[in-house]
Design a protein around this motif. Sequence first.
Motif, mmCIF file in Angstrom:
data_model
loop_
_atom_site.group_PDB
_atom_site.id
_atom_site.type_symbol
_atom_site.label_atom_id
_atom_site.label_comp_id
_atom_site.label_asym_id
_atom_site.label_seq_id
_atom_site.Cartn_x
_atom_site.Cartn_y
_atom_site.Cartn_z
ATOM 1 N N LEU A 147 6.313 13.195 2.395
ATOM 2 C CA LEU A 147 6.429 13.356 0.949
ATOM 3 C C LEU A 147 5.915 14.729 0.522
ATOM 4 N N ASP A 148 6.723 15.425 -0.266
ATOM 5 C CA ASP A 148 6.389 16.768 -0.714
ATOM 6 C C ASP A 148 5.215 16.734 -1.700
ATOM 7 N N LEU A 149 4.374 17.752 -1.640
ATOM 8 C CA LEU A 149 3.201 17.795 -2.501
ATOM 9 C C LEU A 149 3.528 18.132 -3.952
ATOM 10 N N GLU A 150 4.691 18.711 -4.190
ATOM 11 C CA GLU A 150 5.052 19.128 -5.545
ATOM 12 C C GLU A 150 6.100 18.224 -6.181
ATOM 13 N N GLU A 151 7.202 18.010 -5.488
ATOM 14 C CA GLU A 151 8.357 17.313 -6.056
ATOM 15 C C GLU A 151 8.284 15.830 -5.725
ATOM 16 N N SER A 152 8.242 14.972 -6.748
ATOM 17 C CA SER A 152 8.184 13.539 -6.503
ATOM 18 C C SER A 152 9.494 13.045 -5.892
ATOM 19 N N TRP A 153 9.396 12.061 -5.030
ATOM 20 C CA TRP A 153 10.547 11.452 -4.367
ATOM 21 C C TRP A 153 11.338 12.459 -3.544
ATOM 22 N N ALA A 154 10.673 13.471 -3.031
ATOM 23 C CA ALA A 154 11.336 14.467 -2.191
ATOM 24 C C ALA A 154 10.569 14.602 -0.887
ATOM 25 N N LEU A 155 11.296 14.847 0.193
ATOM 26 C CA LEU A 155 10.701 14.985 1.511
ATOM 27 C C LEU A 155 10.912 16.399 2.032
ATOM 28 N N SER A 156 9.854 16.979 2.592
ATOM 29 C CA SER A 156 9.931 18.305 3.197
ATOM 30 C C SER A 156 9.171 18.272 4.515
ATOM 31 N N GLU A 157 9.312 19.319 5.303
ATOM 32 C CA GLU A 157 8.624 19.381 6.582
ATOM 33 C C GLU A 157 7.125 19.538 6.347
ATOM 34 N N LEU A 158 6.361 18.588 6.863
ATOM 35 C CA LEU A 158 4.912 18.608 6.688
ATOM 36 C C LEU A 158 4.311 19.666 7.607
ATOM 37 N N THR A 159 3.477 20.538 7.043
ATOM 38 C CA THR A 159 2.859 21.620 7.804
ATOM 39 C C THR A 159 1.344 21.459 7.827
ATOM 40 N N ARG A 160 0.736 22.199 8.736
ATOM 41 C CA ARG A 160 -0.737 22.224 8.780
ATOM 42 C C ARG A 160 -1.292 22.726 7.452
ATOM 43 N N GLU A 161 -0.618 23.708 6.854
ATOM 44 C CA GLU A 161 -1.072 24.260 5.572
ATOM 45 C C GLU A 161 -0.999 23.213 4.466
ATOM 46 N N ASP A 162 0.014 22.350 4.498
ATOM 47 C CA ASP A 162 0.111 21.264 3.515
ATOM 48 C C ASP A 162 -1.113 20.357 3.600
ATOM 49 N N LEU A 163 -1.509 20.024 4.807
ATOM 50 C CA LEU A 163 -2.654 19.132 4.974
ATOM 51 C C LEU A 163 -3.954 19.815 4.561
ATOM 52 N N ARG A 164 -4.054 21.108 4.809
ATOM 53 C CA ARG A 164 -5.246 21.829 4.350
ATOM 54 C C ARG A 164 -5.294 21.873 2.823
ATOM 55 N N ARG A 165 -4.137 22.028 2.221
ATOM 56 C CA ARG A 165 -4.097 22.013 0.753
ATOM 57 C C ARG A 165 -4.475 20.627 0.229
ATOM 58 N N ALA A 166 -3.931 19.578 0.861
ATOM 59 C CA ALA A 166 -4.255 18.218 0.431
ATOM 60 C C ALA A 166 -5.744 17.940 0.577
ATOM 61 N N ALA A 167 -6.364 18.465 1.636
ATOM 62 C CA ALA A 167 -7.798 18.250 1.833
ATOM 63 C C ALA A 167 -8.611 18.855 0.696
ATOM 64 N N GLU A 168 -8.124 19.950 0.124
ATOM 65 C CA GLU A 168 -8.819 20.607 -0.975
ATOM 66 C C GLU A 168 -8.527 19.950 -2.319
ATOM 67 N N GLU A 169 -7.282 19.469 -2.510
ATOM 68 C CA GLU A 169 -6.856 19.026 -3.832
ATOM 69 C C GLU A 169 -6.825 17.509 -4.002
ATOM 70 N N THR A 170 -6.571 16.766 -2.952
ATOM 71 C CA THR A 170 -6.442 15.305 -3.067
ATOM 72 C C THR A 170 -7.307 14.637 -2.000
ATOM 73 N N ALA A 171 -6.716 14.233 -0.875
ATOM 74 C CA ALA A 171 -7.480 13.597 0.201
ATOM 75 C C ALA A 171 -6.643 13.571 1.472
ATOM 76 N N VAL A 172 -7.341 13.666 2.606
ATOM 77 C CA VAL A 172 -6.713 13.578 3.920
ATOM 78 C C VAL A 172 -7.512 12.581 4.751
ATOM 79 N N PHE A 173 -6.801 11.832 5.596
ATOM 80 C CA PHE A 173 -7.444 10.834 6.453
ATOM 81 C C PHE A 173 -6.956 11.018 7.883
#
Length: 299
Positions: free
Chosen positions: A172-198
């Motif tokens: 699931l894309d971090l910006e566009e709802s109901w959209a799928l994009s290639e998940l990257t390491r940078e996406d997860l680092r951003r999620a760790a800062e802005e939302t949550a990672v497990f």
Amino acid sequence: MELREARLEDHEAVAAFTRNTWPDREAGDYLPDIYPEWIEGENHTLVAEAGGEIAGVAQCTMLSDTEAWCQGMRVHPEYRGEGVARRITHALFDWAREQGALVARSMVFSWNVPSLGLSRSIGFDPATELRWATPAPDPDVEPELRVTAEPDDAWHAWADSDARRHLTGLALDLEESWALSELTREDLRRAAEETAVFAVRDDGLRAMSYRVRDYEREGEDGTERWAEYGVGAWDDLEAARALFAAIARDAAALGADRTRVWIPETTEHVSDAAYLRAGASEEPDFVFAADLTADRTRR
């Protein structure tokens, strides 16, 4: 028939033929409500106009430097079968190529058989399928395995997972709802800062997820708060149990009433969620991809 940029004043005309898009389904079409936001955004929205009447509408947006997402294809009932969807879609492909996109993707509900066939006929190929798991928020549940919030842990758990292979790297894309994009390491680092990672890190990296957003929406019993997670990947039942427990605690801490987590549409993943009583949507969703470097995706 003319293709042109959609305008805010087209709202009522578009809403008129999209309010009852699926008359035999309980769920209504989101397009009449979201259309004004579409026009205000940085997306590319086209309508087909015939004799002063809106015959069709669709939108394309860039999710990354090379990934485009097509959504909201709707054709007026009186113009179906006249090539409206193909003309709009291929115009969107052209626009996406101009932005640098190499691939365009879209999603179709698995029960929407006419749209499944239409997607294939206008240049999309099957990519993957997934559905929502829906673990209930729970502030008291304790993961039985160690769970970290390290994005690099989550990345390596994802990189080696069956979920990633099945989903061709999409989440699931971090910006566009109901959209799928290639998940990257940078996406997860951003999620760790802005939302949550497990990441379940116990005798190896065994599971991962990340929160994309939380929001309020109207439900049958009034306003509900939802927590939405981009993907769930795990190696075995024990790791899945710990991952869903971490998600349930996170959602409860947000005050969420409900959750949903994308999981691969495989016998193993869906039955694991069922076995763990994590809930699941009744039907999967299908993802399609169009190779924008191929001649058949050009007008």
